[in-house]
Write an enzyme that holds these catalytic residues in place. Sequence first.
Site, short mmCIF file in Angstrom:
data_model
loop_
_atom_site.label_atom_id
_atom_site.label_comp_id
_atom_site.label_asym_id
_atom_site.label_seq_id
_atom_site.Cartn_x
_atom_site.Cartn_y
_atom_site.Cartn_z
N HIS A 113 -33.35 -23.55 43.67
CA HIS A 113 -32.98 -22.39 44.48
C HIS A 113 -34.01 -21.28 44.33
O HIS A 113 -34.50 -21.02 43.23
CB HIS A 113 -31.61 -21.88 44.02
CG HIS A 113 -31.04 -20.79 44.87
ND1 HIS A 113 -30.99 -20.85 46.24
CD2 HIS A 113 -30.49 -19.58 44.54
CE1 HIS A 113 -30.42 -19.75 46.72
NE2 HIS A 113 -30.13 -18.96 45.71
N ASN A 147 -30.29 -12.34 45.31
CA ASN A 147 -29.96 -13.61 45.96
C ASN A 147 -29.90 -13.43 47.47
O ASN A 147 -30.05 -12.30 47.98
CB ASN A 147 -28.61 -14.11 45.42
CG ASN A 147 -28.42 -15.61 45.62
OD1 ASN A 147 -29.29 -16.31 46.14
ND2 ASN A 147 -27.27 -16.11 45.21
N CYS A 173 -33.52 -20.71 51.45
CA CYS A 173 -33.76 -19.70 50.42
C CYS A 173 -35.25 -19.52 50.15
O CYS A 173 -35.71 -18.43 49.84
CB CYS A 173 -33.02 -20.07 49.14
SG CYS A 173 -33.47 -21.70 48.47
#
Length: 331
Positions: A277, A298, A136
Amino acid sequence: MKLWLVFLVPLFVGIFCQDKESIWKEYKKLHGKDYNEKLDGGKQENLRKAIFFKKDAKIREHNKGNHSYRLGHNQFSDRTDKELAGLLGTTSPPSPKLHKSMTVLPKRQARLPDTLNYRNSYCLPPVKRQGSCGSCWAFTAITPLEFDRCRKKKSFSVLSEQQLIDCDTNSTNKGCSGGWYVTAWTHLQAVNGSASEFCYPYEGLKGTCRFCAECKSMVGAKVSSFGYVQSMNATAMQLALQEYGPLATAMAVVGSFYSYKEGVYDDKACDNLPVNHGVVTVGYGRFNNTIDYWVVRNTWGRSWGDEGYILIQRGVNKCSIETYPAFVVAL
């Protein structure tokens, strides 16, 4: 009466079990799940089904309450906790002192519009999917760079996250085992370029570095400068969004986040937790004239959340999302 109960109880149990089986079959069909019972006697099937219905109960219970957001099933509803953890991959900044020293306020103190949203901008590519690689951080670094390069050049070029996974060997960034987006920009600046996705496609696992800075056809963008926006200052973030475009941000993910479907996410369980994250903040607004929110992108594909996006409560450092906002400027 007792005789009737003897017949009715098995009937209701049978209907309930039949409905559960139908729900499970429909879920598997919708998300392309196939657990071959012949291989292990149904152990994998039973494990996944148990996880799914445990998650189903939590989703139903949450949605019965008075909340500002709703939960729903997605491709992660039958995943184990270990598998879900593999979707993360952002670590804290390598040096808190560096973070503090680089903190800046946007140059322009312009009047802020009530809403700002780059979600449908031509300069944002479709939502990407990192897969089971904890990359990520690389996606969080690349998306703002893609946007700013597009804004300057008036043409769009999809850039390579895989290059960072393979080539950024800084002690902070470890391929599919996590990293930090600002460190990634340092690397791209040092090697004089970010490869295009076409020349360096995503594989979702760490491999041998194949980037060639001298190969002009491979380089899709270059990093001019970057820095942090003032920490825990929502107004500074809004100004930075206006001046620089989408911002790289990090947040703390907890269980409910995996099942987010719609509304403004404000789960208290993620407050004051360390970030784990990387996401990209692409805008802000106000929901029903009551709750301020960030529009957050995301990297789990379009089937998660609101087609890959989530609204997160703004102005309260929800899930630590206002702690490490950062911008990048393309050359």
